[in-house]
Design an enzyme around this catalytic site. Structure first.
Site, PDB file in Angstrom:
ATOM      1  N   TYR A 156     -61.106  17.851  20.206  1.00 57.98           N
ATOM      2  CA  TYR A 156     -60.166  18.008  19.084  1.00 57.98           C
ATOM      3  C   TYR A 156     -59.395  19.336  19.198  1.00 57.98           C
ATOM      4  O   TYR A 156     -58.165  19.373  19.052  1.00 57.98           O
ATOM      5  CB  TYR A 156     -60.958  17.947  17.778  1.00 57.98           C
ATOM      6  CG  TYR A 156     -60.125  17.979  16.520  1.00 57.98           C
ATOM      7  CD1 TYR A 156     -59.376  16.871  16.126  1.00 57.98           C
ATOM      8  CD2 TYR A 156     -60.099  19.120  15.709  1.00 57.98           C
ATOM      9  CE1 TYR A 156     -58.622  16.898  14.957  1.00 57.98           C
ATOM     10  CE2 TYR A 156     -59.350  19.148  14.540  1.00 57.98           C
ATOM     11  CZ  TYR A 156     -58.619  18.038  14.173  1.00 57.98           C
ATOM     12  OH  TYR A 156     -57.867  18.064  13.017  1.00 57.98           O
ATOM     13  N   LYS A 160     -55.377  19.807  19.638  1.00 58.53           N
ATOM     14  CA  LYS A 160     -54.577  20.501  18.617  1.00 58.53           C
ATOM     15  C   LYS A 160     -53.912  21.765  19.187  1.00 58.53           C
ATOM     16  O   LYS A 160     -52.817  22.144  18.769  1.00 58.53           O
ATOM     17  CB  LYS A 160     -55.446  20.830  17.402  1.00 58.53           C
ATOM     18  CG  LYS A 160     -55.921  19.584  16.638  1.00 58.53           C
ATOM     19  CD  LYS A 160     -54.742  18.808  16.067  1.00 58.53           C
ATOM     20  CE  LYS A 160     -55.165  17.630  15.223  1.00 58.53           C
ATOM     21  NZ  LYS A 160     -54.024  16.904  14.640  1.00 58.53           N
TER      22      LYS A 160
HETATM   23  P1  NDP Z   1     -57.358  10.767   7.768  1.00 59.59           P
HETATM   24  O1  NDP Z   1     -58.493  10.374   8.659  1.00 59.59           O
HETATM   25  O2  NDP Z   1     -57.556  10.758   6.292  1.00 59.59           O
HETATM   26  O3  NDP Z   1     -56.067   9.884   8.113  1.00 59.59           O
HETATM   27  C1  NDP Z   1     -55.651   9.722   9.436  1.00 59.59           C
HETATM   28  C2  NDP Z   1     -54.406   8.871   9.463  1.00 59.59           C
HETATM   29  O4  NDP Z   1     -54.019   8.682  10.825  1.00 59.59           O
HETATM   30  C3  NDP Z   1     -54.623   7.502   8.861  1.00 59.59           C
HETATM   31  O5  NDP Z   1     -53.445   7.092   8.199  1.00 59.59           O
HETATM   32  C4  NDP Z   1     -54.868   6.645  10.096  1.00 59.59           C
HETATM   33  O6  NDP Z   1     -54.517   5.316   9.806  1.00 59.59           O
HETATM   34  C5  NDP Z   1     -53.913   7.281  11.113  1.00 59.59           C
HETATM   35  N1  NDP Z   1     -54.280   7.051  12.509  1.00 59.59           N
HETATM   36  C6  NDP Z   1     -55.402   7.405  13.158  1.00 59.59           C
HETATM   37  N2  NDP Z   1     -55.347   7.012  14.434  1.00 59.59           N
HETATM   38  C7  NDP Z   1     -54.149   6.399  14.606  1.00 59.59           C
HETATM   39  C8  NDP Z   1     -53.488   5.781  15.704  1.00 59.59           C
HETATM   40  N3  NDP Z   1     -54.052   5.695  16.923  1.00 59.59           N
HETATM   41  N4  NDP Z   1     -52.253   5.264  15.513  1.00 59.59           N
HETATM   42  C9  NDP Z   1     -51.659   5.329  14.303  1.00 59.59           C
HETATM   43  N5  NDP Z   1     -52.230   5.897  13.231  1.00 59.59           N
HETATM   44  C10 NDP Z   1     -53.456   6.419  13.382  1.00 59.59           C
HETATM   45  O7  NDP Z   1     -56.914  12.207   8.298  1.00 59.59           O
HETATM   46  P2  NDP Z   1     -56.374  13.502   7.522  1.00 59.59           P
HETATM   47  O8  NDP Z   1     -55.375  13.119   6.516  1.00 59.59           O
HETATM   48  O9  NDP Z   1     -57.518  14.342   7.160  1.00 59.59           O
HETATM   49  O10 NDP Z   1     -55.658  14.256   8.742  1.00 59.59           O
HETATM   50  C11 NDP Z   1     -54.286  14.054   9.044  1.00 59.59           C
HETATM   51  C12 NDP Z   1     -53.906  15.000  10.172  1.00 59.59           C
HETATM   52  O11 NDP Z   1     -54.193  16.334   9.779  1.00 59.59           O
HETATM   53  C13 NDP Z   1     -54.683  14.760  11.461  1.00 59.59           C
HETATM   54  O12 NDP Z   1     -53.850  14.978  12.571  1.00 59.59           O
HETATM   55  C14 NDP Z   1     -55.769  15.822  11.404  1.00 59.59           C
HETATM   56  O13 NDP Z   1     -56.226  16.163  12.680  1.00 59.59           O
HETATM   57  C15 NDP Z   1     -55.014  16.950  10.744  1.00 59.59           C
HETATM   58  N6  NDP Z   1     -55.887  17.932  10.090  1.00 59.59           N
HETATM   59  C16 NDP Z   1     -56.711  17.560   9.078  1.00 59.59           C
HETATM   60  C17 NDP Z   1     -57.508  18.513   8.480  1.00 59.59           C
HETATM   61  C18 NDP Z   1     -58.434  18.183   7.353  1.00 59.59           C
HETATM   62  O14 NDP Z   1     -59.160  19.080   6.939  1.00 59.59           O
HETATM   63  N7  NDP Z   1     -58.439  16.993   6.819  1.00 59.59           N
HETATM   64  C19 NDP Z   1     -57.507  19.913   8.927  1.00 59.59           C
HETATM   65  C20 NDP Z   1     -56.580  20.178   9.997  1.00 59.59           C
HETATM   66  C21 NDP Z   1     -55.800  19.212  10.549  1.00 59.59           C
HETATM   67  P3  NDP Z   1     -55.387   4.068  10.366  1.00 59.59           P
HETATM   68  O15 NDP Z   1     -56.825   4.466  10.321  1.00 59.59           O
HETATM   69  O16 NDP Z   1     -55.007   2.920   9.532  1.00 59.59           O
HETATM   70  O17 NDP Z   1     -54.875   3.933  11.752  1.00 59.59           O
END
Ligand code: NDP
Length: 248
Positions: A156, A160
């Site tokens: 990860y 990132k």
């Molecule tokens: P969630 O797990 O809540 O949501 C992830 C989203 O990405 C979902 O809508 C999922 O939809 C989609 N997704 C995952 N894989 C794929 C794929 N292969 N193709 C298309 N869509 C995909 O994540 P967060 O909201 O927590 O995180 C969002 C972003 O922020 C990420 O990049 C994460 O790394 C980053 N982030 C989050 C932090 C946190 O504390 N939450 C901290 C720092 C960064 P579905 O499952 O339907 O595909």
């Protein structure tokens, strides 16, 4: 700050829930037609309905960001339908944590494919339409983990950190065309991704955050809204840290 995105078209990958959905809501509330993507169609439909109540032109489209052909086809379809792509938020991301010596090749590949290659696929597919207008905003969701590392998250953190290098290179490549490319590095934000955390671990993390709380989806959405706005037109290649001071 007054933000007017009316008439603009935004693509938010992983916009069906969590941070991506919060960003889509913020952009839609300020007038943008938001195209959200995700793999789970049921969740996508629900999110689409809620967004259409804010801005009727919003749409949910099933898409796996790893599949280059699917990504190219969607960008083309959006351009043909709306005649423009103004904002791309590369937010779709996953974790698959494991200590390095136990990490399987598949865990490494999956995280790199979704987080880093997905960002490459979506940027390449969308930016060519931004070029036609000689304006655009690309916002890549990185993480403080890409800046400071974390045990058990080598895959990860590498993905990132890769997004940050990608952001800076692409920012330099497209600045002359008035397309800005920035990254947001969130800290610990309350979403499904961090929900899995045990209470003890959560308290431990809060004790490391100078502002003494986990972040909210709105904290990140506000940063994305700012970077999408006219007010940020002179900012490119920047990494905006939204972490309550966890990384300074
Ligand atoms: P969630 O797990 O809540 O949501 C992830 C989203 O990405 C979902 O809508 C999922 O939809 C989609 N997704 C995952 N894989 C794929 C794929 N292969 N193709 C298309 N869509 C995909 O994540 P967060 O909201 O927590 O995180 C969002 C972003 O922020 C990420 O990049 C994460 O790394 C980053 N982030 C989050 C932090 C946190 O504390 N939450 C901290 C720092 C960064 P579905 O499952 O339907 O595909």
């Amino acid at each position: 700050m007054k933000v007017d995105l009316s008439g603009q078209v935004a693509i938010i990958t992983g916009g069906s829930r969590g941070i991506g959905n919060g960003i889509a809501v913020a952009l839609a509330e300020n007038g943008a037609a938001c195209i959200i993507t995700g793999r789970n169609t049921e969740r996508l439909k629900k999110a689409e309905k809620a967004l259409q109540a804010i801005q009727p032109a919003c749409k949910g489209v099933a898409l796996n960001v790893e599949a280059r052909g699917e990504v190219d086809a969607l960008a083309k379809e959006i351009y043909e339908t709306f005649g423009r792509i103004d904002i791309l938020v590369n937010n779709a991301g996953i974790t698959d944590d494991q200590l390095l010596l136990r990490m399987k090749e598949d865990q490494w590949d999956r995280v790199m494919e979704t987080n880093l290659k997905g960002t490459f696929n979506c940027t390449r597919a969308s930016i060519k339409y931004m070029l036609k207008k000689r304006s655009g905003r690309v916002i890549n969701i990185s993480s403080v983990i890409g800046l400071m590392g974390n045990p058990g998250q080598a895959n990860y953190a590498a993905s990132k950190a890769g997004i940050i290098g990608f952001t800076k290179a692409v920012a330099r490549e497209f600045a002359r065309k008035q397309i800005t490319v920035n990254a947001i590095a969130p800290g610990y934000i309350v979403t499904d991704m961090t929900e899995k955390m045990e209470e003890k671990a959560r308290k431990g993390i809060i004790s490391l955050i100078p502002l003494a709380r986990l972040g909210s989806i709105e904290d990140v959405a506000n940063a994305a809204l700012f970077l999408s706005s006219e007010a940020a037109s002179y900012i490119t290649g920047h990494v905006l840290n939204v972490s309550g001071g966890l990384y300074i």
